[in-house]
Scaffold this motif. Structure first.
Motif, PDB file in Angstrom:
ATOM      1  N   ASP A 116       0.848  -1.187   0.000  1.00 46.12           N
ATOM      2  CA  ASP A 116       0.000   0.000   0.000  1.00 46.12           C
ATOM      3  C   ASP A 116       0.890   1.246   0.000  1.00 46.12           C
ATOM      4  N   THR A 117       0.679   2.146  -0.957  1.00 47.27           N
ATOM      5  CA  THR A 117       1.555   3.310  -1.108  1.00 47.27           C
ATOM      6  C   THR A 117       1.468   4.247   0.092  1.00 47.27           C
ATOM      7  N   THR A 118       0.303   4.370   0.685  1.00 48.61           N
ATOM      8  CA  THR A 118       0.159   5.246   1.851  1.00 48.61           C
ATOM      9  C   THR A 118       0.933   4.692   3.039  1.00 48.61           C
ATOM     10  N   GLU A 119       0.806   3.386   3.251  1.00 55.25           N
ATOM     11  CA  GLU A 119       1.529   2.746   4.350  1.00 55.25           C
ATOM     12  C   GLU A 119       3.039   2.806   4.131  1.00 55.25           C
ATOM     13  N   LEU A 120       3.467   2.583   2.884  1.00 56.66           N
ATOM     14  CA  LEU A 120       4.889   2.638   2.573  1.00 56.66           C
ATOM     15  C   LEU A 120       5.442   4.048   2.774  1.00 56.66           C
ATOM     16  N   SER A 121       4.723   5.052   2.309  1.00 57.50           N
ATOM     17  CA  SER A 121       5.182   6.431   2.458  1.00 57.50           C
ATOM     18  C   SER A 121       5.292   6.827   3.915  1.00 57.50           C
ATOM     19  N   ALA A 122       4.331   6.397   4.724  1.00 58.45           N
ATOM     20  CA  ALA A 122       4.364   6.721   6.155  1.00 58.45           C
ATOM     21  C   ALA A 122       5.578   6.089   6.827  1.00 58.45           C
ATOM     22  N   LEU A 123       5.889   4.843   6.466  1.00 59.67           N
ATOM     23  CA  LEU A 123       7.044   4.171   7.049  1.00 59.67           C
ATOM     24  C   LEU A 123       8.344   4.844   6.604  1.00 59.67           C
ATOM     25  N   LEU A 124       8.434   5.229   5.346  1.00 63.98           N
ATOM     26  CA  LEU A 124       9.644   5.879   4.851  1.00 63.98           C
ATOM     27  C   LEU A 124       9.891   7.207   5.568  1.00 63.98           C
ATOM     28  N   ARG A 125       8.837   7.929   5.895  1.00 68.96           N
ATOM     29  CA  ARG A 125       9.002   9.175   6.650  1.00 68.96           C
ATOM     30  C   ARG A 125       9.582   8.892   8.033  1.00 68.96           C
ATOM     31  N   GLN A 126       9.144   7.808   8.649  1.00 70.59           N
ATOM     32  CA  GLN A 126       9.681   7.437   9.961  1.00 70.59           C
ATOM     33  C   GLN A 126      11.155   7.046   9.871  1.00 70.59           C
ATOM     34  N   LEU A 127      11.531   6.386   8.777  1.00 70.28           N
ATOM     35  CA  LEU A 127      12.919   5.937   8.628  1.00 70.28           C
ATOM     36  C   LEU A 127      13.894   7.096   8.431  1.00 70.28           C
ATOM     37  N   GLN A 128      13.393   8.275   8.132  1.00 66.84           N
ATOM     38  CA  GLN A 128      14.272   9.417   7.898  1.00 66.84           C
ATOM     39  C   GLN A 128      14.836   9.998   9.188  1.00 66.84           C
ATOM     40  N   THR A 129      14.272   9.628  10.324  1.00 70.56           N
ATOM     41  CA  THR A 129      14.784  10.120  11.603  1.00 70.56           C
ATOM     42  C   THR A 129      15.503   8.983  12.340  1.00 70.56           C
ATOM     43  N   ALA A 130      16.389   9.359  13.249  1.00 68.78           N
ATOM     44  CA  ALA A 130      17.179   8.366  13.992  1.00 68.78           C
ATOM     45  C   ALA A 130      16.253   7.459  14.799  1.00 68.78           C
ATOM     46  N   PRO A 131      16.466   6.147  14.741  1.00 69.68           N
ATOM     47  CA  PRO A 131      15.570   5.223  15.455  1.00 69.68           C
ATOM     48  C   PRO A 131      15.778   5.227  16.969  1.00 69.68           C
ATOM     49  N   TRP A 132      16.912   5.734  17.422  1.00 69.70           N
ATOM     50  CA  TRP A 132      17.189   5.772  18.860  1.00 69.70           C
ATOM     51  C   TRP A 132      18.203   6.866  19.155  1.00 69.70           C
ATOM     52  N   THR A 133      18.377   7.156  20.436  1.00 64.44           N
ATOM     53  CA  THR A 133      19.429   8.071  20.892  1.00 64.44           C
ATOM     54  C   THR A 133      20.229   7.374  21.976  1.00 64.44           C
ATOM     55  N   LEU A 134      21.555   7.369  21.830  1.00 63.06           N
ATOM     56  CA  LEU A 134      22.441   6.828  22.850  1.00 63.06           C
ATOM     57  C   LEU A 134      22.912   7.972  23.735  1.00 63.06           C
ATOM     58  N   HIS A 135      22.798   7.804  25.045  1.00 64.05           N
ATOM     59  CA  HIS A 135      23.159   8.848  25.994  1.00 64.05           C
ATOM     60  C   HIS A 135      24.494   8.517  26.661  1.00 64.05           C
ATOM     61  N   ALA A 136      25.177   9.551  27.120  1.00 67.68           N
ATOM     62  CA  ALA A 136      26.514   9.385  27.699  1.00 67.68           C
ATOM     63  C   ALA A 136      26.504   8.602  29.003  1.00 67.68           C
ATOM     64  N   ASP A 137      25.355   8.507  29.649  1.00 71.34           N
ATOM     65  CA  ASP A 137      25.296   7.812  30.941  1.00 71.34           C
ATOM     66  C   ASP A 137      25.059   6.306  30.800  1.00 71.34           C
ATOM     67  N   GLY A 138      25.139   5.777  29.570  1.00 66.96           N
ATOM     68  CA  GLY A 138      24.956   4.342  29.363  1.00 66.96           C
ATOM     69  C   GLY A 138      23.528   3.926  29.081  1.00 66.96           C
ATOM     70  N   THR A 139      22.621   4.897  28.988  1.00 61.05           N
ATOM     71  CA  THR A 139      21.232   4.590  28.660  1.00 61.05           C
ATOM     72  C   THR A 139      20.976   4.886  27.188  1.00 61.05           C
TER      73      THR A 139
END
Length: 312
Positions: A116-139
């Motif tokens: 589905d093009t709508t579902e694919l486009s929505a997922l691609l927009r999410q993939l453009q941002t970092a999936p996580w953030t690593l913090h200096a305190d080990g979290t």
């Protein structure tokens, strides 16, 4: 009397989701068996961290806790940091969110129609941002709400750890660990590795070429054995996280590198990037070489690909 070295060669099924081969050369049988045992213990320990099919693994538990700062082990943070680096270096061609795209295409295959093009486009927009953030305190804070996978990197990283643990024990002269074609070897004279023809899934087909690997690693990527059928067309299981489409231009890549995690990541990234961008990346990565096969059957060796290993 000088005794010849003891050679141990064992193959285990269903480890890391594949067949795992261990070869150890040591001064004595006891030393070889101790090295094998240490490598298998390391595999078991790290599987408890990275096995996404085990709901009790550290990775699986973390993926159920988006939004919060969660303390993570050094091992998981290390692989997440490597994944961040490869995602940035490749401009998103390497992305842990490719697993989410894979599920979307598997669903399309079950319905025998394009995603589905709508579902694919929505997922691609999410993939453009970092999936996580690593913090200096080990979290770390998980941002992604879509499926994530680290297997394209974690398997090679585990092979590296297994090899290094075994190699560090007394009396060890050579170690080889091969997990479904992702391999690392240290010591000894190395080995000649067959590079499979990416245009056929036949096990008895003539190889594309051979390459010698010594004190290094090798990984391959291709679509001859895996993929989905949609609308009467075969599509590669390798997907471009930048547009969500199956990879078409590069059916086969073989990479040699100083370590298996690097070889693993590059093999995936080069399949997506194509010959021109892929060769630029591998040529800028110290100690690495690659042979890229394009859809027209042409082979594209990198600068460090051995000149005595031409494709047939």
């Amino acid at each position: 009397m000088i005794r010849p070295p003891y050679r141990l060669h064992t193959v285990y099924e269903r480890l890391l989701g594949t067949e795992v081969e261990l070869q150890v050369v040591a001064r004595t049988r006891q030393q070889a068996e101790a090295a094998e045992s240490a490598a298998l213990d390391e595999l078991e320990r790290l599987s408890a961290v990275f096995n996404r099919f085990d709901p009790g693994s550290e990775l699986s538990r973390w993926l159920t806790r988006p939004g919060g700062r969660v303390p993570l082990s050094h091992e998981l943070r290390t692989v997440l940091a490597l994944a961040d680096r490869w995602r940035e270096v490749t401009g998103g061609a390497f992305h842990p969110g490719a697993d989410a795209l894979g599920r979307l295409w598997q669903g399309a295959a079950s319905r025998d129609r394009q995603p589905d093009t709508t579902e694919l486009s929505a997922l691609l927009r999410q993939l453009q941002t970092a999936p996580w953030t690593l913090h200096a305190d080990g979290t770390a804070t998980l941002h992604a709400t879509y499926p994530l996978g680290l297997n394209a990197l974690a398997k090679g990283w585990i092979v590296d750890r297994m090899t290094e643990v075994a190699w560090g024990l007394p009396g060890i002269q050579a170690v080889l660990i091969n997990a479904g074609g992702d391999l690392r070897t240290v010591g000894g004279r190395g080995l000649k590795v067959t590079v499979a023809d990416p245009f056929t899934a036949r096990d008895d087909a003539a190889p594309l070429t051979h390459v010698h690997v010594q004190n290094g690693a090798l990984a391959s990527s291709g679509n001859a054995h895996r993929g989905v059928q949609v609308g009467g067309h075969w599509h590669s299981h390798l997907l471009d996280p930048r547009d969500g489409q199956p990879v078409q231009a590069v059916p086969g890549v073989t990479v040699t590198a100083p370590d298996c995690a690097t070889a693993d990541a590059l093999a995936t990234a080069l399949s997506v990037l194509g010959a021109v961008e892929g060769l630029a990346l591998v040529n800028s990565t110290p100690g690495c070489a690659a042979l890229i096969v394009t859809r027209d059957g042409q082979t594209h060796p990198s600068a460090l690909w051995p000149p005595d290993c031409p494709a047939r």
